[in-house]
Scaffold this active site. Structure first.
Site, PDB file in Angstrom:
ATOM      1  CG  HIS A  11      -0.217   0.036   2.529  1.00 34.83           C
ATOM      2  ND1 HIS A  11       0.327   1.178   3.064  1.00 34.83           N
ATOM      3  CD2 HIS A  11       0.064  -0.950   3.412  1.00 34.83           C
ATOM      4  CE1 HIS A  11       0.902   0.904   4.214  1.00 34.83           C
ATOM      5  NE2 HIS A  11       0.763  -0.389   4.453  1.00 34.83           N
ATOM      6  CD  GLN A  15      -2.049  11.331   8.055  1.00 35.40           C
ATOM      7  OE1 GLN A  15      -2.414  11.394   6.881  1.00 35.40           O
ATOM      8  NE2 GLN A  15      -1.230  12.225   8.596  1.00 35.40           N
ATOM      9  CD1 TRP A  16      -1.601   6.904  12.249  1.00 34.93           C
ATOM     10  CD2 TRP A  16      -1.528   4.918  13.275  1.00 34.93           C
ATOM     11  NE1 TRP A  16      -2.471   6.959  13.302  1.00 34.93           N
ATOM     12  CE2 TRP A  16      -2.452   5.752  13.955  1.00 34.93           C
ATOM     13  CE3 TRP A  16      -1.327   3.619  13.738  1.00 34.93           C
ATOM     14  CZ2 TRP A  16      -3.162   5.329  15.080  1.00 34.93           C
ATOM     15  CZ3 TRP A  16      -2.039   3.191  14.851  1.00 34.93           C
ATOM     16  CH2 TRP A  16      -2.943   4.040  15.516  1.00 34.93           C
ATOM     17  CD  GLU A  89       2.236  -4.979   8.232  1.00 35.30           C
ATOM     18  OE1 GLU A  89       2.581  -6.173   8.082  1.00 35.30           O
ATOM     19  OE2 GLU A  89       2.886  -4.027   7.763  1.00 35.30           O
ATOM     20  NE  ARG A  90       5.427  -8.962  13.494  1.00 32.09           N
ATOM     21  CZ  ARG A  90       6.672  -8.665  13.822  1.00 32.09           C
ATOM     22  NH1 ARG A  90       7.470  -8.126  12.920  1.00 32.09           N
ATOM     23  NH2 ARG A  90       7.117  -8.899  15.030  1.00 32.09           N
ATOM     24  CE1 TYR A  92       5.747  -4.708  14.009  1.00 29.84           C
ATOM     25  CE2 TYR A  92       4.162  -4.038  12.348  1.00 29.84           C
ATOM     26  CZ  TYR A  92       5.442  -4.414  12.700  1.00 29.84           C
ATOM     27  OH  TYR A  92       6.416  -4.502  11.728  1.00 29.84           O
ATOM     28  CE  LYS A 100       6.633   1.633  12.174  1.00 35.80           C
ATOM     29  NZ  LYS A 100       6.716   1.486  10.704  1.00 35.80           N
ATOM     30  N   GLY A 185       3.517  -4.439   4.118  1.00 39.67           N
ATOM     31  CA  GLY A 185       4.942  -4.735   4.189  1.00 39.67           C
ATOM     32  C   GLY A 185       5.240  -6.142   4.664  1.00 39.67           C
TER      33      GLY A 185
END
Length: 250
Positions: A11, A15-16, A89-90, A92, A100, A185
């Site tokens: 993708h 925003q994040w 997505e994985r 988290y 991060k 990702g």
């Protein structure tokens, strides 16, 4: 020799992503840049003569909207699409929503790299009473409690992505249909690791940039012949390096 092609697209910037936050299953939308990246990917595919018979994506809108924009540029907005949580997505875990770089300052770059990229390392778990737990989200209402993650490693992400690939996507490709997948990702890293038979050490260093078509070519037995990005190599390398640097303290 007959060659079958597959197009993968992470993708566009969300925003994040822009705010450098762990996203996982949180349903954040594309940034303005992300929309532009998705449109650019579609234009590039059109210039290269690509068209498709079927598309797959996750149930998260940053991937769904990326696919919309790609297909719109291809004038294939009508294309049949299957959405599956198995391409999400994985997850988290308790890191979702955290910055991060700030997390790296607190726990160290190496710990955050392992949480982001380690093969079997899981981030801290959510609790089921946490509002971020997917059991509270109606789109996952038909999933069993066992299927709803509190956190995931890349290994656990592979455990859902690869059966979906083998049982759903690959048979469609074997029937001769041209397929595009818009995902995330880590769900795409899971697929790349499997297709290219990468080691845990190799996958640790793989960073997939946002909004760039990642191409696979397969032989008649559906063994990968090559993997490459479409677009300017220097720009793509810079984008991949930026992904790698997201988890480092400032």
């Amino acid at each position: 020799m007959a060659v079958t092609k597959l197009v993968l697209v992470r993708h566009g910037e969300s925003q994040w992503n822009k705010e450098n936050r762990f996203t996982g299953w949180y349903d954040v939308d594309l940034s303005e840049k992300g929309v532009s990246e998705a449109k650019a990917a579609g234009k590039l595919l059109k210039e290269e003569g690509y068209s498709f018979d079927f598309a797959y994506t996750s149930v998260l809108k940053r991937a769904i909207h990326t696919l919309w924009n790609v297909l719109d540029e291809l004038d294939q907005a009508w294309l049949p699409v299957e959405k599956s949580w198995k391409l999400n997505e994985r997850h988290y875990g308790a890191l979702q929503g955290l910055n991060k770089a700030e997390t790296a300052e607190k726990y160290g770059d190496e710990q955050v790299k392992q949480w982001r990229r380690g093969f079997a390392v899981t981030p801290p778990e959510l609790t089921k009473d946490d509002e971020r737990y997917p059991g509270h989200d109606p789109r996952y209402a038909k999933l069993s409690e066992k299927e709803l993650p509190l956190t995931e490693s890349l290994a656990l992400t592979i455990d859902r992505v690869i059966p979906y690939w083998n049982e759903t996507i690959l048979p469609r490709m074997k029937s001769g249909e041209r397929v595009i997948i818009a995902a995330h990702g880590n769900s795409l890293r899971a697929l790349v690791k499997y297709l290219d038979n990468m080691s845990e050490e190799e996958i640790l260093e793989l960073n997939i940039p946002t909004g760039v078509p990642l191409m696979y070519e397969f032989d008649e037995n559906f063994k990968p012949l090559k993997r490459y990005y479409l677009g300017n190599a220097d720009e793509i390398a810079a984008k991949a390096a930026a992904v790698a640097n997201q988890g480092k303290a400032k």
